[in-house]
Design a protein around this motif. Structure first.
Motif, PDB file in Angstrom:
ATOM      1  N   UNK A  46       0.815  -1.217   0.000  1.00  0.00           N
ATOM      2  CA  UNK A  46       0.000   0.000   0.000  1.00  0.00           C
ATOM      3  C   UNK A  46       0.848   1.267   0.000  1.00  0.00           C
ATOM      4  N   UNK A  47       1.959   1.228   0.684  1.00  0.00           N
ATOM      5  CA  UNK A  47       2.784   2.417   0.832  1.00  0.00           C
ATOM      6  C   UNK A  47       3.359   2.904  -0.508  1.00  0.00           C
ATOM      7  N   UNK A  48       3.661   1.999  -1.434  1.00  0.00           N
ATOM      8  CA  UNK A  48       4.349   2.380  -2.663  1.00  0.00           C
ATOM      9  C   UNK A  48       3.495   2.254  -3.921  1.00  0.00           C
ATOM     10  N   UNK A  49       2.285   1.763  -3.770  1.00  0.00           N
ATOM     11  CA  UNK A  49       1.440   1.552  -4.943  1.00  0.00           C
ATOM     12  C   UNK A  49       1.158   2.855  -5.691  1.00  0.00           C
ATOM     13  N   UNK A  50       0.818   3.915  -4.987  1.00  0.00           N
ATOM     14  CA  UNK A  50       0.521   5.200  -5.629  1.00  0.00           C
ATOM     15  C   UNK A  50       1.746   5.741  -6.352  1.00  0.00           C
ATOM     16  N   UNK A  51       2.921   5.587  -5.734  1.00  0.00           N
ATOM     17  CA  UNK A  51       4.163   6.060  -6.362  1.00  0.00           C
ATOM     18  C   UNK A  51       4.455   5.259  -7.632  1.00  0.00           C
ATOM     19  N   UNK A  52       4.262   3.945  -7.571  1.00  0.00           N
ATOM     20  CA  UNK A  52       4.460   3.081  -8.737  1.00  0.00           C
ATOM     21  C   UNK A  52       3.520   3.479  -9.873  1.00  0.00           C
ATOM     22  N   UNK A  53       2.260   3.673  -9.548  1.00  0.00           N
ATOM     23  CA  UNK A  53       1.280   4.068 -10.571  1.00  0.00           C
ATOM     24  C   UNK A  53       1.633   5.420 -11.173  1.00  0.00           C
ATOM     25  N   UNK A  54       2.056   6.356 -10.342  1.00  0.00           N
ATOM     26  CA  UNK A  54       2.438   7.690 -10.815  1.00  0.00           C
ATOM     27  C   UNK A  54       3.640   7.606 -11.752  1.00  0.00           C
ATOM     28  N   UNK A  55       4.666   6.868 -11.350  1.00  0.00           N
ATOM     29  CA  UNK A  55       5.876   6.754 -12.173  1.00  0.00           C
ATOM     30  C   UNK A  55       5.600   6.018 -13.484  1.00  0.00           C
TER      31      UNK A  55
END
Length: 101
Positions: A46-55
């Motif tokens: 959960x912590x990195x999912x948004x960052x992964x999607x953004x990148x």
């Protein structure tokens, strides 16, 4: 399929052009997936999912991935004879007809 379309020859240069585009997209996505995959394992998804999607979205937009895929499609289809059949479609259209989008 038209007889002309059963065997098509491309120059090595054109195939290399297409392969360069595929390589850039494939390896970039793989590297992003590996990088964020390790972060998921270390810290929880959960912590990195948004960052992964953004990148990933930035990569697709900034590196014009849709245009690169269109270039590959152009290279692969440019040698096909596009004569229309009785169904008012060419061989490529007919082959792509059943794809679900």
């Amino acid at each position: 399929m038209l007889e002309k379309n059963k065997s098509i020859t491309y120059s090595g240069e054109r195939i290399i052009d297409a392969l360069k585009e595929v390589e850039l997209i494939l390896i970039s996505l793989h590297k992003m997936g590996s990088y964020f995959g390790e972060k998921f394992l270390e810290d929880g998804e959960a912590q990195h999912r948004a960052e992964y999607e953004k990148e990933t979205t930035h990569f697709i937009d900034d590196w014009k991935v849709a245009n690169r895929l269109a270039t590959i499609r152009t290279i692969l289809s440019e040698k096909f004879d596009d004569t229309l059949g009785e169904d008012d479609m060419d061989d490529i259209e007919r082959a792509m007809e059943g794809i679900k989008y």
